[in-house]
Design an enzyme around this catalytic site. Structure first.
Site, PDB file in Angstrom:
ATOM      1  N   LYS A  69      58.347  22.269  17.821  1.00 61.28           N
ATOM      2  CA  LYS A  69      59.197  21.660  18.855  1.00 61.28           C
ATOM      3  C   LYS A  69      59.978  22.683  19.679  1.00 61.28           C
ATOM      4  O   LYS A  69      60.274  22.431  20.838  1.00 61.28           O
ATOM      5  CB  LYS A  69      60.172  20.657  18.226  1.00 61.28           C
ATOM      6  N   ASP A 105      63.191  12.010  21.333  1.00 61.04           N
ATOM      7  CA  ASP A 105      63.702  11.636  20.000  1.00 61.04           C
ATOM      8  C   ASP A 105      65.125  11.055  20.074  1.00 61.04           C
ATOM      9  O   ASP A 105      65.407  10.003  19.503  1.00 61.04           O
ATOM     10  CB  ASP A 105      63.730  12.862  19.066  1.00 61.04           C
TER      11      ASP A 105
HETATM   12  P1  NAP Z   1      64.309  19.686   9.335  1.00 62.79           P
HETATM   13  O1  NAP Z   1      64.301  20.431  10.640  1.00 62.79           O
HETATM   14  O2  NAP Z   1      63.612  20.224   8.146  1.00 62.79           O
HETATM   15  O3  NAP Z   1      65.872  19.417   8.973  1.00 62.79           O
HETATM   16  C1  NAP Z   1      66.315  18.825   7.783  1.00 62.79           C
HETATM   17  C2  NAP Z   1      67.543  19.586   7.312  1.00 62.79           C
HETATM   18  O4  NAP Z   1      68.124  18.905   6.196  1.00 62.79           O
HETATM   19  C3  NAP Z   1      67.191  21.002   6.834  1.00 62.79           C
HETATM   20  O5  NAP Z   1      68.138  21.912   7.324  1.00 62.79           O
HETATM   21  C4  NAP Z   1      67.277  20.844   5.335  1.00 62.79           C
HETATM   22  O6  NAP Z   1      67.522  22.031   4.658  1.00 62.79           O
HETATM   23  C5  NAP Z   1      68.419  19.872   5.202  1.00 62.79           C
HETATM   24  N1  NAP Z   1      68.516  19.262   3.875  1.00 62.79           N
HETATM   25  C6  NAP Z   1      67.526  19.047   2.982  1.00 62.79           C
HETATM   26  N2  NAP Z   1      68.013  18.448   1.874  1.00 62.79           N
HETATM   27  C7  NAP Z   1      69.339  18.293   2.080  1.00 62.79           C
HETATM   28  C8  NAP Z   1      70.392  17.721   1.297  1.00 62.79           C
HETATM   29  N3  NAP Z   1      70.174  17.226   0.081  1.00 62.79           N
HETATM   30  N4  NAP Z   1      71.630  17.719   1.810  1.00 62.79           N
HETATM   31  C9  NAP Z   1      71.884  18.243   3.023  1.00 62.79           C
HETATM   32  N5  NAP Z   1      70.930  18.782   3.817  1.00 62.79           N
HETATM   33  C10 NAP Z   1      69.678  18.808   3.347  1.00 62.79           C
HETATM   34  O7  NAP Z   1      63.684  18.236   9.567  1.00 62.79           O
HETATM   35  P2  NAP Z   1      63.781  17.329  10.888  1.00 62.79           P
HETATM   36  O8  NAP Z   1      62.658  17.624  11.782  1.00 62.79           O
HETATM   37  O9  NAP Z   1      65.158  17.424  11.420  1.00 62.79           O
HETATM   38  O10 NAP Z   1      63.502  15.879  10.252  1.00 62.79           O
HETATM   39  C11 NAP Z   1      64.402  15.287   9.338  1.00 62.79           C
HETATM   40  C12 NAP Z   1      63.877  13.912   8.938  1.00 62.79           C
HETATM   41  O11 NAP Z   1      63.866  13.049  10.063  1.00 62.79           O
HETATM   42  C13 NAP Z   1      62.436  13.929   8.398  1.00 62.79           C
HETATM   43  O12 NAP Z   1      62.334  13.027   7.338  1.00 62.79           O
HETATM   44  C14 NAP Z   1      61.637  13.430   9.572  1.00 62.79           C
HETATM   45  O13 NAP Z   1      60.433  12.804   9.187  1.00 62.79           O
HETATM   46  C15 NAP Z   1      62.597  12.432  10.186  1.00 62.79           C
HETATM   47  N6  NAP Z   1      62.342  12.168  11.616  1.00 62.79           N
HETATM   48  C16 NAP Z   1      62.133  10.878  11.977  1.00 62.79           C
HETATM   49  C17 NAP Z   1      61.899  10.581  13.293  1.00 62.79           C
HETATM   50  C18 NAP Z   1      61.675   9.148  13.692  1.00 62.79           C
HETATM   51  O14 NAP Z   1      61.170   8.922  14.809  1.00 62.79           O
HETATM   52  N7  NAP Z   1      62.047   8.194  12.880  1.00 62.79           N
HETATM   53  C19 NAP Z   1      61.881  11.608  14.276  1.00 62.79           C
HETATM   54  C20 NAP Z   1      62.113  12.924  13.857  1.00 62.79           C
HETATM   55  C21 NAP Z   1      62.328  13.207  12.511  1.00 62.79           C
HETATM   56  P3  NAP Z   1      66.240  22.803   3.979  1.00 62.79           P
HETATM   57  O15 NAP Z   1      65.445  23.321   5.132  1.00 62.79           O
HETATM   58  O16 NAP Z   1      66.874  23.827   3.135  1.00 62.79           O
HETATM   59  O17 NAP Z   1      65.491  21.769   3.184  1.00 62.79           O
END
Ligand code: NAP
Length: 280
Positions: A69, A105
């Site tokens: 992204k 998003d």
């Molecule tokens: P990302 O860039 O990996 O960000 C997630 C963040 O949360 C990372 O910094 C991660 O740290 C942190 N994290 C993990 N476990 C944690 C905990 N227990 N407490 C606090 N922070 C924690 O992922 P993303 O792209 O933002 O996506 C996040 C979620 O949103 C995913 O499940 C994705 O599928 C969902 N999403 C949904 C949509 C939709 O249309 N519904 C759109 C976009 C994303 P680490 O890297 O250390 O694990």
């Protein structure tokens, strides 16, 4: 010569579990458009050449997912103001050899929140778990919509600090706070809790909030859409909070991408049904 369909698709690594082809192909069919949506799993070293050869492949539009992204931005001719503010692109339109980047998003999240769930962000207090790409899109749009206070927790302190600095510099009318633990999110005082981490996708994942933090008057929005009800949403529902999975956000961001590519109004119910049929 037989005219070939216009190609659209998702780039990322991996992309195999995506529901986007179902949603977009159902929409193309419903509107009688000669177009197909496919999945393109690209290794990092393949990204640049792929983006430079879209017209040869008859590709008119792309969605972008993890980990590209942010990485696609240098290869685009322009990006929208929203994508610039979020610092990430999830939609590319290829028009006469020029590539334009957008981010749907945050707007998709906000549309679902306000139009379908009837939640009005203005003046509200919000807690967010996670400071990654999705959290950035969500918090930018919540701030644009006038929330009063946003508190964010992420296990990656550096990432969290960067996000907070960006938000504070961009939105003076909202108070932004760093939490050092889930307890520090002060969910008891919040109107909205957003889970923007992948925690909850796997059956074995732990529950990251405690029972006492759930309350009536709280909306718990989990960006995860598969499973439909995560442990977090189950607990919240049982404790009388309102709940939503991320399916609505997925639908609305897809509809917005579809409209950018085709210039046509996206068939919402057809796209929703395509997603729900798969997840039932
Ligand atoms: P990302 O860039 O990996 O960000 C997630 C963040 O949360 C990372 O910094 C991660 O740290 C942190 N994290 C993990 N476990 C944690 C905990 N227990 N407490 C606090 N922070 C924690 O992922 P993303 O792209 O933002 O996506 C996040 C979620 O949103 C995913 O499940 C994705 O599928 C969902 N999403 C949904 C949509 C939709 O249309 N519904 C759109 C976009 C994303 P680490 O890297 O250390 O694990």
């Amino acid at each position: 010569m037989i005219p070939s369909p216009k190609i659209f698709g998702l780039i990322g690594y991996p992309v195999t579990h995506s529901l986007s082809p179902l949603m977009h192909n159902a929409a193309f069919k419903a509107l009688n458009l000669d177009a197909r949506y496919g999945l393109f799993e690209l290794k990092p070293q393949e990204l640049e050449n792929f983006l430079k050869s879209l017209s040869k492949k008859n590709i008119y539009g792309l969605n972008v997912t993890i980990p590209y992204k942010e990485q696609v931005i240098p290869f685009l001719d322009r990006i929208s103001a929203q994508a610039g503010l979020i610092g990430a692109v999830n939609t590319i339109r290829a028009l006469q050899d020029k590539l334009e980047g957008f981010n749907t998003d945050g707007e998709g999240f906000l549309k679902h929140l306000t139009e379908d769930l009837g939640f009005s962000p203005e003046g509200k207090t919000v807690s967010v778990i996670g400071a990654g790409g999705a959290a950035k899109a969500v918090t930018v749009y919540l701030a644009k919509a006038g929330v009063k206070r946003v508190t964010i927790y992420d296990t990656q302190e550096e990432k969290l600090k960067n996000l907070l600095a960006h938000l504070k510099a961009s939105f003076k009318g909202t108070e932004f706070n760093q939490a050092h633990s889930i307890e520090g999110l002060k969910i008891n005082n919040s109107d909205l809790l957003v889970n923007a981490t992948p925690i909850g996708m796997k059956e074995a994942d732990p529950l990251i909030v405690s029972e006492g933090q759930m309350h009536r008057g709280l909306l718990v929005y989990d960006l995860i859409y598969n499973p439909k009800e995560t442990k977090l949403l189950k607990l919240a529902r049982e404790k009388g909070a309102m709940v939503s999975s991320g399916l609505g956000m997925l639908l609305y961001q897809g509809m917005l991408s579809f409209e950018i590519w085709t210039g046509k109004i996206a068939p919402k119910e057809i796209m929703r049904k395509a997603l729900e049929d798969k997840l039932c």
